[in-house]
Motif scaffolding. Structure first.
Motif, PDB file in Angstrom:
ATOM      1  N   ARG A 234       0.663  -1.260  -0.122  1.00  0.00           N
ATOM      2  CA  ARG A 234       0.375  -0.137  -0.078  1.00  0.00           C
ATOM      3  C   ARG A 234       0.617   1.101   0.274  1.00  0.00           C
ATOM      4  NH1 ARG A 234      -3.187   0.858   4.584  1.00  0.00           N
ATOM      5  NH2 ARG A 234      -1.736  -0.426   5.936  1.00  0.00           N
ATOM      6  N   GLY A 235       0.222   2.884  -0.879  1.00  0.00           N
ATOM      7  CA  GLY A 235       0.852   3.639  -0.647  1.00  0.00           C
ATOM      8  C   GLY A 235       0.514   4.527  -1.244  1.00  0.00           C
ATOM      9  N   ARG A 236       0.511   5.999  -1.045  1.00  0.00           N
ATOM     10  CA  ARG A 236      -0.233   6.938  -2.140  1.00  0.00           C
ATOM     11  C   ARG A 236       0.480   7.351  -2.907  1.00  0.00           C
ATOM     12  NH1 ARG A 236      -4.146  11.129  -0.010  1.00  0.00           N
ATOM     13  NH2 ARG A 236      -3.418  13.236  -1.594  1.00  0.00           N
ATOM     14  N   ILE A 237      -0.034   8.038  -3.772  1.00  0.00           N
ATOM     15  CA  ILE A 237       0.817   7.871  -5.343  1.00  0.00           C
ATOM     16  C   ILE A 237       0.038   8.770  -6.174  1.00  0.00           C
ATOM     17  CG2 ILE A 237       1.258   6.960  -8.034  1.00  0.00           C
ATOM     18  CD1 ILE A 237       2.124   4.668  -5.224  1.00  0.00           C
ATOM     19  N   GLU A 238       0.926  10.249  -5.749  1.00  0.00           N
ATOM     20  CA  GLU A 238       0.264  11.205  -6.702  1.00  0.00           C
ATOM     21  C   GLU A 238       0.483  12.116  -7.374  1.00  0.00           C
ATOM     22  OE1 GLU A 238      -0.210  14.314  -2.827  1.00  0.00           O
ATOM     23  OE2 GLU A 238       1.603  12.525  -2.279  1.00  0.00           O
ATOM     24  N   VAL A 239       0.417  12.466  -8.687  1.00  0.00           N
ATOM     25  CA  VAL A 239       0.973  12.892 -10.000  1.00  0.00           C
ATOM     26  C   VAL A 239       0.261  14.538 -10.518  1.00  0.00           C
ATOM     27  CG1 VAL A 239       1.644  12.410 -11.852  1.00  0.00           C
ATOM     28  CG2 VAL A 239       1.055  10.684 -11.080  1.00  0.00           C
ATOM     29  N   ASP A 240       1.356  15.142  -9.491  1.00  0.00           N
ATOM     30  CA  ASP A 240       0.807  16.414  -9.939  1.00  0.00           C
ATOM     31  C   ASP A 240      -0.783  16.987  -9.096  1.00  0.00           C
ATOM     32  OD1 ASP A 240       2.998  17.212 -11.739  1.00  0.00           O
ATOM     33  OD2 ASP A 240       1.709  17.677 -13.541  1.00  0.00           O
ATOM     34  N   ASP A 241      -1.725  16.716  -9.372  1.00  0.00           N
ATOM     35  CA  ASP A 241      -2.819  17.162  -8.029  1.00  0.00           C
ATOM     36  C   ASP A 241      -3.184  15.860  -8.144  1.00  0.00           C
ATOM     37  OD1 ASP A 241      -2.243  19.927  -7.922  1.00  0.00           O
ATOM     38  OD2 ASP A 241      -3.613  20.494  -8.982  1.00  0.00           O
ATOM     39  N   ALA A 242      -3.483  14.868  -8.912  1.00  0.00           N
ATOM     40  CA  ALA A 242      -4.793  14.283  -9.475  1.00  0.00           C
ATOM     41  C   ALA A 242      -3.882  12.778  -8.077  1.00  0.00           C
ATOM     42  CB  ALA A 242      -4.428  13.438 -10.686  1.00  0.00           C
ATOM     43  N   VAL A 283       2.838   8.397 -14.785  1.00  0.00           N
ATOM     44  CA  VAL A 283       3.114   7.458 -13.757  1.00  0.00           C
ATOM     45  C   VAL A 283       1.481   6.261 -14.073  1.00  0.00           C
ATOM     46  CG1 VAL A 283       2.994   7.169 -11.325  1.00  0.00           C
ATOM     47  CG2 VAL A 283       3.510   8.973 -12.377  1.00  0.00           C
ATOM     48  N   ALA A 284       1.863   4.607 -13.323  1.00  0.00           N
ATOM     49  CA  ALA A 284       0.772   3.313 -13.559  1.00  0.00           C
ATOM     50  C   ALA A 284       0.941   3.248 -12.194  1.00  0.00           C
ATOM     51  CB  ALA A 284       0.872   3.217 -14.998  1.00  0.00           C
ATOM     52  N   VAL A 285      -0.604   3.076 -11.861  1.00  0.00           N
ATOM     53  CA  VAL A 285      -0.442   1.508 -10.730  1.00  0.00           C
ATOM     54  C   VAL A 285      -0.926   0.876 -11.082  1.00  0.00           C
ATOM     55  CG1 VAL A 285       0.263   3.527  -8.541  1.00  0.00           C
ATOM     56  CG2 VAL A 285      -2.229   2.921  -9.504  1.00  0.00           C
ATOM     57  N   ALA A 286      -0.989  -0.973 -10.862  1.00  0.00           N
ATOM     58  CA  ALA A 286      -1.932  -1.935 -11.057  1.00  0.00           C
ATOM     59  C   ALA A 286      -2.109  -2.194  -9.364  1.00  0.00           C
ATOM     60  CB  ALA A 286      -0.535  -2.810 -11.748  1.00  0.00           C
ATOM     61  N   VAL A 287      -3.528  -2.458  -9.960  1.00  0.00           N
ATOM     62  CA  VAL A 287      -4.300  -2.585  -8.335  1.00  0.00           C
ATOM     63  C   VAL A 287      -5.270  -4.117  -8.247  1.00  0.00           C
ATOM     64  CG1 VAL A 287      -5.870  -1.707  -6.919  1.00  0.00           C
ATOM     65  CG2 VAL A 287      -4.511  -0.105  -8.508  1.00  0.00           C
ATOM     66  N   ALA A 307      -1.865   8.491 -15.352  1.00  0.00           N
ATOM     67  CA  ALA A 307      -1.537   9.928 -15.087  1.00  0.00           C
ATOM     68  C   ALA A 307      -0.240  10.090 -15.451  1.00  0.00           C
ATOM     69  CB  ALA A 307      -2.262  10.226 -13.520  1.00  0.00           C
ATOM     70  N   ARG A 308      -0.356  11.480 -15.957  1.00  0.00           N
ATOM     71  CA  ARG A 308       0.583  12.264 -16.602  1.00  0.00           C
ATOM     72  C   ARG A 308       1.132  13.816 -16.214  1.00  0.00           C
ATOM     73  NH1 ARG A 308       2.534  10.702 -21.678  1.00  0.00           N
ATOM     74  NH2 ARG A 308       2.550  13.278 -22.188  1.00  0.00           N
ATOM     75  N   GLY A 309       2.104  13.691 -15.938  1.00  0.00           N
ATOM     76  CA  GLY A 309       2.140  15.497 -15.108  1.00  0.00           C
ATOM     77  C   GLY A 309       3.920  15.890 -15.263  1.00  0.00           C
ATOM     78  N   ARG A 310       4.093  16.866 -14.678  1.00  0.00           N
ATOM     79  CA  ARG A 310       5.353  16.866 -13.861  1.00  0.00           C
ATOM     80  C   ARG A 310       6.380  16.633 -13.457  1.00  0.00           C
ATOM     81  NH1 ARG A 310       7.010  21.980 -15.645  1.00  0.00           N
ATOM     82  NH2 ARG A 310       9.224  21.448 -15.223  1.00  0.00           N
ATOM     83  N   ALA A 311       5.223  16.303 -12.242  1.00  0.00           N
ATOM     84  CA  ALA A 311       6.201  15.347 -10.656  1.00  0.00           C
ATOM     85  C   ALA A 311       4.852  14.331  -9.925  1.00  0.00           C
ATOM     86  CB  ALA A 311       5.712  16.752  -9.811  1.00  0.00           C
TER      87      ALA A 311
END
Length: 350
Positions: A234-242, A283-287, A307-311
């Motif tokens: 488990r983990g929190r995954i963030e891409v920009d604001d998503a 960034v992608a996560v497999a759930v 999701a795609r982004g800058r960070a």
């Protein structure tokens, strides 16, 4: 004509490996300690002195083209830094160390792994990145460092299989899996020499991390059991604001991609549009998702969130989280962030 430095990364002659090879044979290469900056190359073969034949062939081709060539074997970060310093530009009024936009010295890195190439880029970033308090007016608004000098890349693994165990017969029919192969760069010594002499440059995005390192290709986060089956975490995954995961979902894998080296996990396509020159990370996560039914057995499918982004940022929730980044293994216990430096590094190409 140009001066060319042909740089190879080697092991320490007396004290053994000091971590530059990243093979876990010295204290600086101990990736088992959580949140320690990971070593910058991978594979036991990196501890031995690299095969010299491609280096000598490249040197001979450069000399034949009229270049002045010096071969250097660096066995520590300090020795890498001494080579990079030859690419410095003239003194600036603000006192910052800056690369020379019109330098007469060109650098070729003879690399056995993607991690060895990353080791050199990491030292470049360390040398040329200005501190935030001294950010100059001529630095692009979307960057924290100037354009890094272009590199020639000479692969020391002719097949580009990054230490896989395929036979020689199979290797000829197997696409290269190293970064040079995926970027379509020249890999034969004479072709590398010609690209450097001709000076055609391709600029690429660089991912910087808050761990003090860089990522050229991508990072794959998540562990596996002895049968190589993904282990849920488990983990929190963030891409920009998503937010791809708030930390409650069981995850099989997360990939932070600049290029497409970690695009697939077994038969699951994780990233679909990774481009190392578009200024964007993917960034992608497999759930795992279980579908329950009264009249038949439960079924599991893999849901991929992208999701795609800058960070991007990954915060593990369940202790140590194993990862592989540009072929280098390590583990996280706290938040790790990546951000894009568009067009920050460059390679000589056909």
């Amino acid at each position: 004509m140009y001066d060319v430095v042909l740089l190879t990364l080697g092991s320490q002659p007396d004290a053994g490996c000091d971590g530059i090879c990243g093979a876990g044979c010295g204290p600086a290469a101990d990736a088992s300690k959580p949140n320690r900056p990971e070593p910058d190359s991978a594979g036991p073969a990196a501890c031995a002195e690299p095969v010299r034949v491609p280096v000598l062939a490249c040197r001979d081709a450069l000399v034949a083209a009229g270049a002045r060539v010096e071969t250097v074997t660096a066995r520590s970060d300090r020795e890498i830094d001494e080579v990079i310093a030859r690419l410095d530009g003239p003194a600036r009024p603000d006192g910052l160390t800056w690369p020379d936009d019109d330098g007469k010295t060109r650098l070729i890195v003879a690399a056995a792994t993607d991690g060895q190439l990353r080791a050199v880029l990491r030292r470049m970033v360390r040398r040329y990145s200005p501190p935030p308090s001294r950010r100059p007016a001529d630095l692009a608004g979307n960057r924290t460092l100037p354009d890094l000098p272009a590199l020639g890349i000479l692969p020391l693994d002719p097949a580009g299989l990054r230490g896989t165990t395929r036979s020689a017969a199979d290797a000829g029919n197997t696409p290269a899996t190293d970064l040079v192969g995926r970027l379509g760069l020249p890999r034969e010594p004479a072709a590398v020499a010609a690209a450097v002499v001709d000076g055609r440059v391709r600029r690429l995005d660089l991912l910087r991390t808050d761990g003090g390192s860089v990522t050229l290709d991508g990072a794959l986060l998540g562990g596996a059991d002895e049968r190589n089956h993904p282990l849920p975490w488990r983990g929190r995954i963030e891409v920009d604001d998503a937010v791809l995961s708030a930390g409650n979902d069981p995850l099989l894998a997360c990939v932070v991609a600049n290029a497409d080296g970690y695009a697939r996990l077994a038969e699951v396509e994780l990233v679909t549009r990774a481009d190392p020159s578009d200024g964007i990370l993917e960034v992608a996560v497999a759930v795992p998702v279980v579908t329950r039914s009264w009249w038949r057995r439960d079924r599991m499918r893999i849901e991929v969130r992208r999701a795609r982004g800058r960070a991007a940022a990954v915060t593990p929730r369940d202790g140590e989280l194993p990862f592989v980044d540009d072929g280098v293994t390590g583990s996280l216990t706290r938040k790790r962030s990546w951000w894009v430096e568009p067009g920050a590094w460059a390679v000589y190409t056909h």
